[in-house]
Design a protein around this motif. Sequence first.
Motif, PDB file in Angstrom:
ATOM      1  N   CYS A 110       4.972  10.563   2.612  1.00 44.06           N
ATOM      2  CA  CYS A 110       4.796   9.341   1.834  1.00 44.06           C
ATOM      3  C   CYS A 110       5.500   8.186   2.531  1.00 44.06           C
ATOM      4  O   CYS A 110       6.571   8.374   3.118  1.00 44.06           O
ATOM      5  N   ASN A 111       4.913   7.005   2.480  1.00 44.37           N
ATOM      6  CA  ASN A 111       5.524   5.848   3.144  1.00 44.37           C
ATOM      7  C   ASN A 111       6.557   5.145   2.273  1.00 44.37           C
ATOM      8  O   ASN A 111       7.198   4.198   2.729  1.00 44.37           O
ATOM      9  N   GLN A 122      -2.808   0.453  -3.923  1.00 47.93           N
ATOM     10  CA  GLN A 122      -2.005  -0.757  -3.822  1.00 47.93           C
ATOM     11  C   GLN A 122      -1.375  -1.080  -5.169  1.00 47.93           C
ATOM     12  O   GLN A 122      -2.014  -0.969  -6.204  1.00 47.93           O
ATOM     13  N   HIS A 164      -6.728  11.319   3.319  1.00 48.37           N
ATOM     14  CA  HIS A 164      -5.520  10.560   2.966  1.00 48.37           C
ATOM     15  C   HIS A 164      -5.669  10.053   1.536  1.00 48.37           C
ATOM     16  O   HIS A 164      -6.759  10.081   0.951  1.00 48.37           O
ATOM     17  N   SER A 208      -4.323   6.613  -0.780  1.00 48.26           N
ATOM     18  CA  SER A 208      -3.586   5.359  -0.788  1.00 48.26           C
ATOM     19  C   SER A 208      -3.994   4.526  -1.997  1.00 48.26           C
ATOM     20  O   SER A 208      -5.105   4.664  -2.515  1.00 48.26           O
ATOM     21  N   GLU A 213       0.839  -1.189   0.000  1.00 47.17           N
ATOM     22  CA  GLU A 213       0.000   0.000   0.000  1.00 47.17           C
ATOM     23  C   GLU A 213       0.879   1.246   0.000  1.00 47.17           C
ATOM     24  O   GLU A 213       1.735   1.416   0.869  1.00 47.17           O
ATOM     25  N   SER A 257      -0.249  11.548   2.948  1.00 51.06           N
ATOM     26  CA  SER A 257      -1.059  12.384   3.838  1.00 51.06           C
ATOM     27  C   SER A 257      -0.379  13.738   3.959  1.00 51.06           C
ATOM     28  O   SER A 257       0.758  13.927   3.520  1.00 51.06           O
ATOM     29  N   CYS A 315       0.958   5.152   0.531  1.00 51.92           N
ATOM     30  CA  CYS A 315       0.105   6.089   1.265  1.00 51.92           C
ATOM     31  C   CYS A 315       0.680   7.504   1.259  1.00 51.92           C
ATOM     32  O   CYS A 315       1.895   7.697   1.368  1.00 51.92           O
TER      33      CYS A 315
END
Length: 378
Positions: free
Chosen positions: A138-139, A366, A362, A364, A4, A8, A6
């Motif tokens: 960002c992840n 995949q 948010h 997100s 995922e 924010s 993500c």
Amino acid sequence: MKQEFCFSFYENLASIHTIEYQWSGVRTTYEEMVSRIFALQKKEGFKAYSEKRCIMAYPRAGITLKICDYAFPTVYVCINPRILSGDDHSYLGIFSAAPENIAQMNEKADETLNACGIPCSLDQMELCRVDLCLTLVCNVPELIPILLSCVKKADWDENYKRIFFREERKNAKEANENSFRIASKHYCLTVYDKRFERQQRDHLPPDCPDALLRVEFSLQSRAGIEYHTRTPGMTHDKALFYLGQQSGRILAQKLRDLLGTGVHVPYGLLEEMVDRQPDLKSKTRKRLKSLAMNFLLCENGWKAGQMFCTELPQNIDQDRCYRNLRRRLEQMGLNPVPVPADVHLPVPSLAMIVETILESGHFSYQMDPDALFASQGV
């Protein structure tokens, strides 16, 4: 295995970052003002530009004074309101333009002006610049350079010009790689890797997220500010409160208008998606693919558009054809700028990310990350 991705907003906030005022109603002389400031702050960091008759002064954290000896002395006051109005000196955060915070900023700015012998308050000055700002967290850090690469190939408005760091600046090449800026007469849009910028300044907080992308839209004139507040002559406090409240919406609209929306996809996938459209004429399919190929190969969107138009017949309205094709891609949910050639998965555009966060808090999606990590040498 799918991962995922993500996004924010840092501190869940889009608001104001920098504010600038100017004042030319100075009755004291340039020399008198400069002498007063140096007498008060002899040990502080000043930088004088004697050839321009200009003094930069930093009398308090979060505020900078610039005093210029033009035909008559002019004072510029540049404020980082978050730092001036509070105890948090982190350069990652953004000012929350609530009425009580604006009032506190005004109070501390007026104290500083009075201490420096400048006989006016902020509300007597002209509000001449407001920077609207948000920071994306960002992840997946590998997405940041890809997004920057896509931004740099956009076809922005012809009234905007690309601005680069000059070679004499330290690490200019790396700074240009990690940032993007375009400017017009009244506005400036900047997108940059905030983590890289903090590292260059040796001010990276230990709790800094691994991936931060800063977006700033600067209203650089009174005309630009009045256009976006929609009310000429609005008081400064009301203008700042309004812009703070509307900053997310304004930033999202500017990203859409200047950089486009939709998803950046590999060129091969774009070809497949165009071929799947049942209602397209063969001529239109060919032109859509050619347009995307030019965006992939050319240095920027302006060159891509010019190159594409040279391929069109001379007896048609080339600008209209170009706009119609851009509109068609947008209807398909695609951005005309493909992802870099060594990236093999779709990446959402900045406008798409920001608009979704404003709506739902948010963003997100995949995706199988193998192709992304392979392109980054991970």
